[in-house]
Motif scaffolding. Structure first.
Motif, PDB file in Angstrom:
ATOM      1  N   LEU A 295     -40.344   8.003   3.124  1.00 25.40           N
ATOM      2  CA  LEU A 295     -40.626   9.436   2.800  1.00 25.40           C
ATOM      3  C   LEU A 295     -39.567   9.878   4.028  1.00 25.40           C
ATOM      4  O   LEU A 295     -39.587  10.543   5.221  1.00 25.40           O
ATOM      5  CB  LEU A 295     -42.045  10.300   3.488  1.00 25.40           C
ATOM      6  N   ASP A 296     -38.987  10.087   3.357  1.00 22.05           N
ATOM      7  CA  ASP A 296     -37.204  10.370   4.170  1.00 22.05           C
ATOM      8  C   ASP A 296     -36.251  11.064   3.382  1.00 22.05           C
ATOM      9  O   ASP A 296     -36.486  11.460   2.615  1.00 22.05           O
ATOM     10  CB  ASP A 296     -36.584   9.023   5.066  1.00 22.05           C
ATOM     11  N   LEU A 297     -35.371  11.311   3.774  1.00 20.05           N
ATOM     12  CA  LEU A 297     -34.208  12.489   2.954  1.00 20.05           C
ATOM     13  C   LEU A 297     -33.814  11.926   1.664  1.00 20.05           C
ATOM     14  O   LEU A 297     -32.143  12.265   1.625  1.00 20.05           O
ATOM     15  CB  LEU A 297     -34.052  13.217   3.404  1.00 20.05           C
ATOM     16  N   SER A 298     -33.060  10.221   2.381  1.00 23.71           N
ATOM     17  CA  SER A 298     -32.326   9.165   1.201  1.00 23.71           C
ATOM     18  C   SER A 298     -32.587   9.843  -0.374  1.00 23.71           C
ATOM     19  O   SER A 298     -31.732   9.791  -0.421  1.00 23.71           O
ATOM     20  CB  SER A 298     -32.694   8.036   1.781  1.00 23.71           C
ATOM     21  N   ARG A 299     -33.390  10.076  -0.678  1.00 27.59           N
ATOM     22  CA  ARG A 299     -33.817  10.366  -1.850  1.00 27.59           C
ATOM     23  C   ARG A 299     -33.169  11.886  -2.319  1.00 27.59           C
ATOM     24  O   ARG A 299     -33.231  11.724  -3.429  1.00 27.59           O
ATOM     25  CB  ARG A 299     -35.165   9.578  -2.159  1.00 27.59           C
ATOM     26  N   TYR A 300     -32.733  12.257  -1.478  1.00 21.26           N
ATOM     27  CA  TYR A 300     -32.303  13.735  -2.104  1.00 21.26           C
ATOM     28  C   TYR A 300     -30.677  13.909  -1.887  1.00 21.26           C
ATOM     29  O   TYR A 300     -30.037  14.707  -1.773  1.00 21.26           O
ATOM     30  CB  TYR A 300     -32.740  14.617  -1.249  1.00 21.26           C
TER      31      TYR A 300
END
Length: 115
Positions: free
Chosen positions: A47-52
């Motif tokens: 759950l981090d912002l890398s997928r966005y």
């Protein structure tokens, strides 16, 4: 004197039932990667912002960014200096105007310059 009482009908005074809301978020479970929602990603991604993040067509131009920052800073300094100069000029004009309105004759500063 007569006082008139308002006539209250049954339809004017009505008690509304209060229904508590349900939970705003679904229940969550704790894992070693943080709190994951129950109805969330089943792939096990962290759950981090890398997928966005979106891939960029061209890399960042740090030189251009630094030049833009320097230009913005110079503009801010110039704007601040102009504001200070304007405030001092207005204060000087106000002082001169107050002096003239009091009826004095020696209000204008005469600068002596040696050539």
């Amino acid at each position: 004197m007569k006082t008139q009482q308002p006539i209250a009908s049954e339809e004017e005074h009505r008690v509304l039932p209060f229904r508590p809301r349900g939970p705003l978020y679904p229940p969550a479970r704790r894992t070693n990667m943080g709190v994951q929602p129950e109805h969330g990603d089943s792939k096990g991604e962290p759950l981090d912002l890398s997928r966005y993040e979106r891939p960029r067509e061209e890399p960042d131009d740090f030189r251009h960014r630094m030049l833009a920052n320097i230009a913005a800073f110079a503009f801010t300094v110039a704007l601040t200096a102009i504001g200070i100069w304007l405030a001092m000029s207005i204060a000087d004009l106000r002082r001169t105007q107050d002096c003239v309105l009091m009826g004095r004759r020696d209000c204008v500063r005469i600068s002596t310059q040696h050539f």
